[in-house]
Motif scaffolding. Structure first.
Motif, PDB file in Angstrom:
ATOM      1  N   THR A  89      -1.750   2.028  -2.234  1.00 17.11           N
ATOM      2  CA  THR A  89      -0.522   1.453  -1.668  1.00 17.11           C
ATOM      3  C   THR A  89       0.475   2.552  -1.359  1.00 17.11           C
ATOM      4  O   THR A  89       1.097   2.567  -0.295  1.00 17.11           O
ATOM      5  CB  THR A  89       0.093   0.436  -2.646  1.00 17.11           C
ATOM      6  N   TYR A  90       0.638   3.492  -2.281  1.00 18.19           N
ATOM      7  CA  TYR A  90       1.537   4.621  -2.050  1.00 18.19           C
ATOM      8  C   TYR A  90       1.117   5.377  -0.788  1.00 18.19           C
ATOM      9  O   TYR A  90       1.947   5.696   0.071  1.00 18.19           O
ATOM     10  CB  TYR A  90       1.540   5.558  -3.259  1.00 18.19           C
ATOM     11  N   GLN A  91      -0.167   5.669  -0.667  1.00 20.38           N
ATOM     12  CA  GLN A  91      -0.648   6.421   0.480  1.00 20.38           C
ATOM     13  C   GLN A  91      -0.435   5.653   1.774  1.00 20.38           C
ATOM     14  O   GLN A  91      -0.056   6.236   2.792  1.00 20.38           O
ATOM     15  CB  GLN A  91      -2.123   6.783   0.291  1.00 20.38           C
ATOM     16  N   HIS A  92      -0.642   4.341   1.743  1.00 20.29           N
ATOM     17  CA  HIS A  92      -0.422   3.513   2.934  1.00 20.29           C
ATOM     18  C   HIS A  92       1.038   3.587   3.383  1.00 20.29           C
ATOM     19  O   HIS A  92       1.338   3.839   4.552  1.00 20.29           O
ATOM     20  CB  HIS A  92      -0.823   2.066   2.669  1.00 20.29           C
ATOM     21  N   ALA A  94       3.285   5.819   2.590  1.00 26.75           N
ATOM     22  CA  ALA A  94       3.589   7.197   2.991  1.00 26.75           C
ATOM     23  C   ALA A  94       3.154   7.445   4.429  1.00 26.75           C
ATOM     24  O   ALA A  94       3.881   8.064   5.213  1.00 26.75           O
ATOM     25  CB  ALA A  94       2.928   8.183   2.033  1.00 26.75           C
ATOM     26  N   ASN A  95       1.994   6.937   4.793  1.00 26.97           N
ATOM     27  CA  ASN A  95       1.503   7.090   6.177  1.00 26.97           C
ATOM     28  C   ASN A  95       2.391   6.318   7.152  1.00 26.97           C
ATOM     29  O   ASN A  95       2.711   6.810   8.238  1.00 26.97           O
ATOM     30  CB  ASN A  95       0.058   6.636   6.295  1.00 26.97           C
ATOM     31  N   VAL A  96       2.795   5.111   6.774  1.00 24.52           N
ATOM     32  CA  VAL A  96       3.626   4.286   7.637  1.00 24.52           C
ATOM     33  C   VAL A  96       4.950   4.969   7.944  1.00 24.52           C
ATOM     34  O   VAL A  96       5.437   4.945   9.077  1.00 24.52           O
ATOM     35  CB  VAL A  96       3.859   2.880   7.012  1.00 24.52           C
ATOM     36  N   GLY A  98       5.534   8.179   7.718  1.00 24.12           N
ATOM     37  CA  GLY A  98       5.337   9.535   8.209  1.00 24.12           C
ATOM     38  C   GLY A  98       5.528  10.621   7.176  1.00 24.12           C
ATOM     39  O   GLY A  98       5.908  11.737   7.505  1.00 24.12           O
ATOM     40  N   LEU A  99       5.230  10.307   5.943  1.00 22.39           N
ATOM     41  CA  LEU A  99       5.373  11.300   4.875  1.00 22.39           C
ATOM     42  C   LEU A  99       4.141  12.156   4.785  1.00 22.39           C
ATOM     43  O   LEU A  99       3.048  11.748   4.818  1.00 22.39           O
ATOM     44  CB  LEU A  99       5.635  10.599   3.527  1.00 22.39           C
TER      45      LEU A  99
END
Length: 99
Positions: A89-92, A94-96, A98-99
């Motif tokens: 969830t964190y990675q999702h 973060a991608n949304v 733009g991290l």
């Protein structure tokens, strides 16, 4: 959470038109009955109520996880499991963003 954060939470719930009067009463009764003041000992360590420590199995090493005006104290083994489970969830997100 800090007393200021607790007050902000109370005001937000009070002002939210999506929460019915009945649900608001129940929420506040439960929130305030569960709230506990923290205290520090002479060395500045946070002293947690014994019944709370037993309830969430805090013994030995713990994880302190903070952010956005509050922090959480976790049983270390539970934190490791939650961290692992929540990483996708964190990675999702973060991608949304733009991290």
């Amino acid at each position: 959470m800090s007393p200021e954060e607790f007050s902000r939470l109370n005001l937000a719930v009070e002002a939210d038109p999506n929460v019915s009067a009945r649900d608001r009463r129940v929420f506040f009764r439960q929130l305030h009955s569960r709230a506990q003041h923290g205290a520090a000992d002479r060395q500045g360590r946070l002293v947690l109520p014994e019944e709370l420590c037993k309830k969430v199995e805090l013994k030995g090493e713990v994880a302190m996880v903070g952010g956005r005006g509050r922090f959480e104290i976790w049983n270390l083994a539970r934190w490791k499991r939650a961290h692992e489970e929540e990483t996708p969830t964190y990675q999702h997100v973060a991608n949304v963003v733009g991290l």
